[in-house]
Motif scaffolding. Sequence first.
Motif, PDB file in Angstrom:
ATOM      1  N   PRO A 353       0.906  -1.248  -0.016  1.00 56.40           N
ATOM      2  CA  PRO A 353      -0.042  -0.068  -0.023  1.00 56.40           C
ATOM      3  C   PRO A 353       0.906   1.317  -0.086  1.00 56.40           C
ATOM      4  CG  PRO A 353      -0.099  -1.083   2.111  1.00 56.40           C
ATOM      5  CD  PRO A 353       0.819  -1.996   1.313  1.00 56.40           C
ATOM      6  N   CYS A 355       0.879   3.708   1.884  1.00 60.65           N
ATOM      7  CA  CYS A 355       1.627   4.263   3.079  1.00 60.65           C
ATOM      8  C   CYS A 355       2.961   3.693   3.293  1.00 60.65           C
ATOM      9  CB  CYS A 355       0.587   4.033   4.412  1.00 60.65           C
ATOM     10  SG  CYS A 355       0.034   2.231   4.477  1.00 60.65           S
ATOM     11  N   LYS A 389      -7.094  -4.423   5.215  1.00 64.62           N
ATOM     12  CA  LYS A 389      -6.897  -2.796   5.637  1.00 64.62           C
ATOM     13  C   LYS A 389      -7.476  -2.810   7.390  1.00 64.62           C
ATOM     14  CE  LYS A 389      -8.845  -0.983   2.161  1.00 64.62           C
ATOM     15  NZ  LYS A 389      -9.382   0.296   1.364  1.00 64.62           N
ATOM     16  N   CYS A 393      -8.295   2.629   8.258  1.00 59.32           N
ATOM     17  CA  CYS A 393      -8.025   3.008   6.895  1.00 59.32           C
ATOM     18  C   CYS A 393      -9.130   4.084   6.360  1.00 59.32           C
ATOM     19  CB  CYS A 393      -7.790   1.873   6.118  1.00 59.32           C
ATOM     20  SG  CYS A 393      -6.148   1.057   6.458  1.00 59.32           S
ATOM     21  N   CYS A 396      -8.239   7.407   5.791  1.00 57.08           N
ATOM     22  CA  CYS A 396      -7.023   7.424   4.738  1.00 57.08           C
ATOM     23  C   CYS A 396      -7.101   8.094   3.783  1.00 57.08           C
ATOM     24  CB  CYS A 396      -6.162   6.318   4.790  1.00 57.08           C
ATOM     25  SG  CYS A 396      -4.643   6.426   3.701  1.00 57.08           S
ATOM     26  N   TYR A 398      -5.927   7.431   0.817  1.00 54.05           N
ATOM     27  CA  TYR A 398      -5.914   6.514  -0.269  1.00 54.05           C
ATOM     28  C   TYR A 398      -6.855   5.261  -0.327  1.00 54.05           C
ATOM     29  CZ  TYR A 398      -1.204   8.911  -0.381  1.00 54.05           C
ATOM     30  OH  TYR A 398      -0.085   9.680  -0.762  1.00 54.05           O
ATOM     31  N   ASN A 399      -7.703   5.520   0.779  1.00 52.87           N
ATOM     32  CA  ASN A 399      -8.505   4.534   1.102  1.00 52.87           C
ATOM     33  C   ASN A 399      -9.569   3.778  -0.011  1.00 52.87           C
ATOM     34  OD1 ASN A 399      -9.911   2.605   2.656  1.00 52.87           O
ATOM     35  ND2 ASN A 399     -11.545   3.735   3.317  1.00 52.87           N
ATOM     36  N   CYS A 402      -6.814   1.880  -2.295  1.00 51.23           N
ATOM     37  CA  CYS A 402      -5.840   1.011  -1.849  1.00 51.23           C
ATOM     38  C   CYS A 402      -6.614  -0.552  -1.514  1.00 51.23           C
ATOM     39  CB  CYS A 402      -5.706   1.648  -0.286  1.00 51.23           C
ATOM     40  SG  CYS A 402      -4.400   0.737   0.656  1.00 51.23           S
ATOM     41  N   GLY A 404      -4.644  -2.511   0.735  1.00 51.31           N
ATOM     42  CA  GLY A 404      -4.040  -3.044   1.866  1.00 51.31           C
ATOM     43  C   GLY A 404      -2.877  -3.854   1.699  1.00 51.31           C
ATOM     44  N   LEU A 418       0.277  -0.168   9.036  1.00 55.74           N
ATOM     45  CA  LEU A 418      -0.344   0.575   8.185  1.00 55.74           C
ATOM     46  C   LEU A 418      -0.644   2.141   8.924  1.00 55.74           C
ATOM     47  CD1 LEU A 418      -3.039  -2.122   7.017  1.00 55.74           C
ATOM     48  CD2 LEU A 418      -0.824  -1.449   6.163  1.00 55.74           C
ATOM     49  N   GLN A 419      -0.244   3.100   8.027  1.00 59.87           N
ATOM     50  CA  GLN A 419      -0.383   4.366   8.542  1.00 59.87           C
ATOM     51  C   GLN A 419      -1.035   5.384   7.930  1.00 59.87           C
ATOM     52  OE1 GLN A 419       0.870   5.601  11.467  1.00 59.87           O
ATOM     53  NE2 GLN A 419       1.590   3.420  11.997  1.00 59.87           N
TER      54      GLN A 419
HETATM   55  S1  SF4 Z   1      -3.256   3.336   5.690  1.00 56.44           S
HETATM   56 FE1  SF4 Z   1      -4.721   1.812   4.936  1.00 56.44          FE
HETATM   57  S2  SF4 Z   1      -5.882   2.918   3.283  1.00 56.44           S
HETATM   58 FE2  SF4 Z   1      -4.123   4.240   3.837  1.00 56.44          FE
HETATM   59  S3  SF4 Z   1      -2.329   3.408   2.458  1.00 56.44           S
HETATM   60 FE3  SF4 Z   1      -2.248   2.298   4.053  1.00 56.44          FE
HETATM   61  S4  SF4 Z   1      -3.366   0.354   3.779  1.00 56.44           S
HETATM   62 FE4  SF4 Z   1      -3.877   1.979   2.266  1.00 56.44          FE
END
Ligand code: SF4
Length: 422
Positions: A353, A355, A389, A393, A396, A398-399, A402, A404, A418-419
């Motif tokens: 992903p 992040c 995810k 998320c 986020c 990018y959700n 994305c 995950g 995951l951030q």
């Molecule tokens: S935080 Fe979650 S939604 Fe955002 S890029 Fe990372 S995995 Fe994807």
Amino acid sequence: MENKKNFLSKEKITKQNRIWVRIASVCNNRCIFCLDSFAQNWTFPEENEIKKQIKDWYKKWYDNRVIISWWEASVNPKFADYVRYSKELWYDRVQTVTNWNMYASEIFCKKVFEAWLEEVTFSFHWHNETLHDYLVDTAGAFKKSLKWLIYIKKNYPHVIINIDIVVNKINIKFLPDIIKFFMKLWVYEYDILQIIPFGRWFQENKEKLFYNIEENIKYLQDTWKLSKVPGMYMWTNRFPSEAFEWYEDLIQDPRKIKSEVMWEWKHHFEPFIVSWWEIKQDCFWIACEFCFLNQYCNDFIKNRDKNKLESDSSYEIIRWEEFPSQVYEKYWEKKEDFIKYLKDIDKLLINIPKCLWWTGIYESYNDIREEKTLEDYTYKYINNLYRKKSLRCNSCKYNKTCEGIHINFIRSYWFSILQPEL
Ligand code: SF4
Ligand code: SF4
């Protein structure tokens, strides 16, 4: 650290050859969430057929466990014979799952434990009579089951006793209390099952039993906390993995999906896959939002027209490893080292992903045109598509696009890898 220790020890158990043998198409409870009540026809499979399964599925050099069940195995008059037969074939462990509520007696216990039944899973869905009996739709069920649980603990102390609980809207808020009640009876192994939208639950009792996981996450987390009590063994089934942030060791092994779709509900999934989703399951669409297989079914549809990524030296595809221990072996034990490893790769990374790496490109899967079998899709799904995810998320940026990261990286490095970017 504690999480890591727990799932590495669970890993050994999931490497066992575990087989489920169904010996009764009948049950003497009428659980209001029963998955298969409509398929019960009050018959017992042929003795030869049952013995053949027990014999054929034994694997030399493995740790072999047979679970004699479904629906209520103890009502089959030959139950003890099958237990003995399994032991004669050198199964390491013979287990049953039971409500024990009608058939149990001192004579019955003597018969099955002398045949060497070693592990009994009792189904309890509440810690008092009123609501347990309501959930299993059988008067007096709680008292009877409890009586036999106590009797077995006292008279057959070598027998391992565990409890399974089907979690639903009625009992979710009391789940930690139910477990604490049985801990007082020295039961320290639990199988916590998420309700799924098949059978009586969906067709008759959806409104009564459905609950929203996010709204009830506090009660689930309070329950998972109990898994840290020394001596406690907790297993979970059919829950979405997002429910386990901070308790990732409790995420079900991804290969468990095999036993659901290639075994228990093969009749349900095979036509769907083989017909390339022309033949849909009865539950399709109406129940998907409540179902833990949502991703499995929908990824098949989503990916079926896409092309598989062919190997190319300009990018690196990060795929799954079968066990978290292999993730550690191939990559690193600490998430910081894994992140650094990714950053140091001098190629485009696939299946990671945004992040963690800037591209956020994912491999799709579809060689299904050539290999149209249920097994093939299921293995490919588990290996390539089973990405997850965090609930975090949702915030986020990018959700939406994305996908995950593969579930075994979550199990190895936890959701905290995951951030979300706001
Ligand atoms: S935080 Fe979650 S939604 Fe955002 S890029 Fe990372 S995995 Fe994807
Ligand atoms: S996700 Fe699949 S198994 Fe679950 S309800 Fe939908 S079609 Fe049925």
